[in-house]
Design an enzyme around this catalytic site. Structure first.
Site, short mmCIF file in Angstrom:
data_model
loop_
_atom_site.label_atom_id
_atom_site.label_comp_id
_atom_site.label_asym_id
_atom_site.label_seq_id
_atom_site.Cartn_x
_atom_site.Cartn_y
_atom_site.Cartn_z
CB ILE A 174 -0.74 0.31 1.27
CG1 ILE A 174 0.46 -0.72 2.88
CG2 ILE A 174 -1.18 -1.36 0.92
CD1 ILE A 174 -1.21 0.35 3.39
CG ASP A 175 -0.42 4.78 -2.45
OD1 ASP A 175 0.61 3.81 -3.13
OD2 ASP A 175 -1.26 5.53 -2.66
NE ARG A 176 7.33 8.26 3.57
CZ ARG A 176 9.09 9.28 2.87
NH1 ARG A 176 9.19 8.24 1.69
NH2 ARG A 176 9.87 8.83 3.46
CG HIS A 224 -0.53 6.92 -6.36
ND1 HIS A 224 0.60 7.87 -7.06
CD2 HIS A 224 -0.15 5.89 -5.42
CE1 HIS A 224 1.52 7.64 -5.88
NE2 HIS A 224 0.99 6.69 -5.08
#
Length: 327
Positions: free
Chosen positions: A142-144, A245
């Protein structure tokens, strides 16, 4: 040296043949493996196979004479600061002998990269139960800036099974987001292809025309769970595809960017009076358990989202404990 027949173990279910050989014969190159498959020297259940063939427990793998190499050094845990060990262990929301589920905080990267010196991957040795155990493996990312559930496998075989479940879309993922504005209609499916522009940390994802050769199909189911005077909304988001994203760009395409998004939504995503952090949280995973049945795990909201929920009057309720059904 002579021909040997290996039996695929339960832990190796679903593993590709080339990865199976990488585990048992790490010195054998990919090119040499492909040649042995092409000439029929490597067989599974007596049949010719290629390097991408996936194996099942109990199958017999014919291995021709392969010169031995120096025994690789044992995989030992990396020296890890006690503070990092405590940090990664505090993230655990569920674990058993097959897998681990973390609740990752916002701002912590999953893996390293340019300018990233602290990330989940560097802490994974802190989750070994015994020094001789395999190092846990990341199953997805998952994104930062996104908080929430991150799935790890304790062994390579389990990693293969879980990765196959993600590829086959048998894993149901639910995210919570606070967005600026209120979508119209209040629920539906976003079917907006996406394309990736640039490379490295500066790359961005954009909405794309279906005729664009770089466009990738991207679909998200959304629902407004609550709203505050049409100015802010709490959304439930379920991605049906897994583009980089995707949720952030899809929310922006609705005209309701995610609150605090540092990359998408521009000034609209940063109204005054709120903490400047991305309000996107991986709330729930509903997935097949590698030992049978299904596992459902939920994650508590991060502090900055709890604060925003209180300010806007949103009531998330209690977080249910992990539940495994069947199996």
């Amino acid at each position: 040296m002579s021909v040997v027949n290996l039996t695929v173990s339960e832990d190796e279910a679903g593993i590709r043949l080339d990865r199976y050989f990488r585990r048992h014969y790490p010195h054998l190159t990919q090119g040499a493996l492909q040649k042995l498959c092409r000439t029929g020297q490597i067989r599974v259940e007596g049949k010719r196979v290629d390097a991408s063939t996936r194996l099942e427990p109990g199958q017999s793998v014919r291995v021709p004479p392969i010169p031995m190499a120096a025994k690789p050094a044992r995989d030992v845990p990396r020296p890890l600061d006690d503070k990092l060990v405590r940090e990664i262990q505090r993230m655990v929301v569920y674990q058993d002998k097959h897998l681990i589920v973390l609740n990752k905080p916002s701002g912590l990267a999953v893996q390293g990269g340019p300018g990233i010196t602290r990330h989940v991957d560097m802490m994974l040795d802190g989750l070994r139960e015994n020094p001789e155990d395999p190092r846990p493996r990341l199953v997805h990312r998952i994104d930062r800036d996104t908080s929430g559930l991150l799935l790890l496998a304790r062994t390579p075989g389990v990693a293969a099974k879980l990765a196959a479940a993600f590829r086959g879309r048998d894993v149901k993922k639910t995210y919570w987001a606070v967005v600026v504005g209120r979508p119209d209609p209040l629920s539906g499916e976003i079917d907006q292809p996406l394309a990736r522009l640039g490379a490295g940390p500066g790359a961005i994802t954009v909405a794309a025309d279906r005729k664009d050769e770089d466009a990738q199909s991207a679909r998200t189911v959304y629902e407004v769970l609550d709203s505050a005077a049409r100015k802010f909304s709490w959304l439930g988001l379920s991605p049906l595809t897994g583009r980089t994203h995707q949720l952030r760009v899809h929310c922006e395409s609705l005209g309701t960017p995610i609150l605090g998004d540092p990359k998408y939504g521009g000034a609209t995503a940063h109204p005054s009076g709120f903490t400047d952090q991305l309000h996107l949280h991986a709330r729930e995973l509903d997935m097949p358990h590698p030992a049978g049945g299904r596992l459902v795990v939920s994650a508590e909201l991060p502090p900055h989202m709890r604060e925003t929920f209180r300010a806007l009057g949103f009531t998330p309720g209690t977080t249910p404990p992990p539940a495994r059904k069947g199996g």
